[in-house]
Design a protein around this motif. Structure first.
Motif, PDB file in Angstrom:
ATOM      1  N   LEU A   2      35.314  43.033  34.174  1.00  0.00           N
ATOM      2  CA  LEU A   2      35.064  44.417  33.806  1.00  0.00           C
ATOM      3  C   LEU A   2      33.657  44.560  33.235  1.00  0.00           C
ATOM      4  N   SER A   3      33.006  45.696  33.554  1.00  0.00           N
ATOM      5  CA  SER A   3      31.700  45.931  32.956  1.00  0.00           C
ATOM      6  C   SER A   3      31.839  46.070  31.453  1.00  0.00           C
ATOM      7  N   GLN A   8      36.807  36.251  31.917  1.00  0.00           N
ATOM      8  CA  GLN A   8      37.564  35.836  33.088  1.00  0.00           C
ATOM      9  C   GLN A   8      38.907  35.244  32.662  1.00  0.00           C
ATOM     10  N   GLY A   9      39.965  35.619  33.369  1.00  0.00           N
ATOM     11  CA  GLY A   9      41.278  35.081  33.070  1.00  0.00           C
ATOM     12  C   GLY A   9      41.991  35.770  31.934  1.00  0.00           C
ATOM     13  N   SER A  46      39.423  53.729  34.994  1.00  0.00           N
ATOM     14  CA  SER A  46      39.353  53.235  36.368  1.00  0.00           C
ATOM     15  C   SER A  46      39.187  51.724  36.414  1.00  0.00           C
ATOM     16  N   GLU A  47      38.404  51.170  35.491  1.00  0.00           N
ATOM     17  CA  GLU A  47      38.200  49.732  35.460  1.00  0.00           C
ATOM     18  C   GLU A  47      39.479  49.001  35.040  1.00  0.00           C
ATOM     19  N   HIS A  51      41.717  46.327  37.403  1.00  0.00           N
ATOM     20  CA  HIS A  51      41.984  44.949  37.034  1.00  0.00           C
ATOM     21  C   HIS A  51      43.464  44.692  36.778  1.00  0.00           C
ATOM     22  N   LEU A  52      44.207  45.726  36.426  1.00  0.00           N
ATOM     23  CA  LEU A  52      45.652  45.571  36.246  1.00  0.00           C
ATOM     24  C   LEU A  52      46.417  45.818  37.539  1.00  0.00           C
ATOM     25  N   GLY A  53      45.719  46.325  38.558  1.00  0.00           N
ATOM     26  CA  GLY A  53      46.350  46.568  39.848  1.00  0.00           C
ATOM     27  C   GLY A  53      47.294  47.747  39.851  1.00  0.00           C
TER      28      GLY A  53
END
Length: 225
Positions: A2-3, A8-9, A46-47, A51-53
């Motif tokens: 995410l910006s 990561q992870g 939106s981000e 990332h959560l789908g």
């Protein structure tokens, strides 16, 4: 990534089935309490949705709930931001935590059996390993589990329910001082185990009060650095 800066992870996988808004809420709350999402960080719907789908709707609903509970601030024309706790907020909650935990330690000393003490010993061993490995996330989780176990051993359902209400905020405040507290915290845990094993209610109460007070002071000292 995410910006907004999620490592990561860090993004948990959402389990299905189940109310999606609740799953998103739990995922975001976990990211906040572990400080993967930092206080003051801008939360872009939106981000987060990407990332959560999920779609933006359950994210929006989760953010509204988190706002109601004081984890997120919704600012007109600006969006959502992770709440930044004030010194007073932290102090009040950690003071209440001391009261609850001290009573739990007293009751645990009165009620704990061999199996309960063995469980505390096991958690302490794992916690010490996490500190040695500099695994802060695991150390924080094990610290929470250790205190939760003492609460269970206390055998007071109402006390446990009250403690559960503040548990996640305690984790939120403890995470940034976990490395600073380090091994000393687990030394204090071992002293607590000894007092509980000896059924010394007064000593267990005193040790727990001092233990939680050390964390409260560490939090405030950190914010003054």
């Amino acid at each position: 990534m995410l910006s907004a800066g999620l490592p990561q992870g860090a993004v948990p996988k959402l389990e299905r089935p189940g109310p999606l808004r609740d799953r998103v809420y739990e995922a975001l709350l976990e990211l906040i309490t572990t400080r993967a999402l930092q206080p003051g960080q801008h939360l872009v719907e939106s981000e987060l949705a990407g990332h959560l789908g999920v779609s933006r709707q359950p994210v929006r609903e989760a953010l509204q709930r988190l706002n109601t509970e004081g984890w997120v601030d919704l600012r007109p024309a600006q969006g959502a931001f992770v709440h930044e706790p004030t010194e007073q907020e932290a102090d009040q909650l950690l003071t209440v935590r001391t009261l609850l935990e001290a009573e739990a330690a007293r009751l645990a000393a009165a009620n704990a059996d061999k199996a309960g003490v063995a469980a505390l010993e096991s958690l302490c061993v794992e916690g010490e390993k996490a500190v040695t490995a500099d695994d802060v996330d695991t150390a924080v989780a094990l610290n929470a589990a250790f205190h939760a176990k003492i609460m269970t051993l206390a055998g007071n359902t109402v006390l446990a329910e009250l403690a559960a209400q503040v548990d996640r905020r305690v984790r939120w405040y403890y995470t940034p001082v976990a490395r600073q507290r380090g091994r000393q915290s687990w030394i204090e845990h071992r002293e607590l185990i000894a007092a509980i094993t000896a059924r010394d209610e007064q000593l267990a109460t005193t040790l727990m009060r001092e233990h939680t007070e050390h964390t409260r002071r560490s939090y405030h000292e950190r914010t003054q650095d």
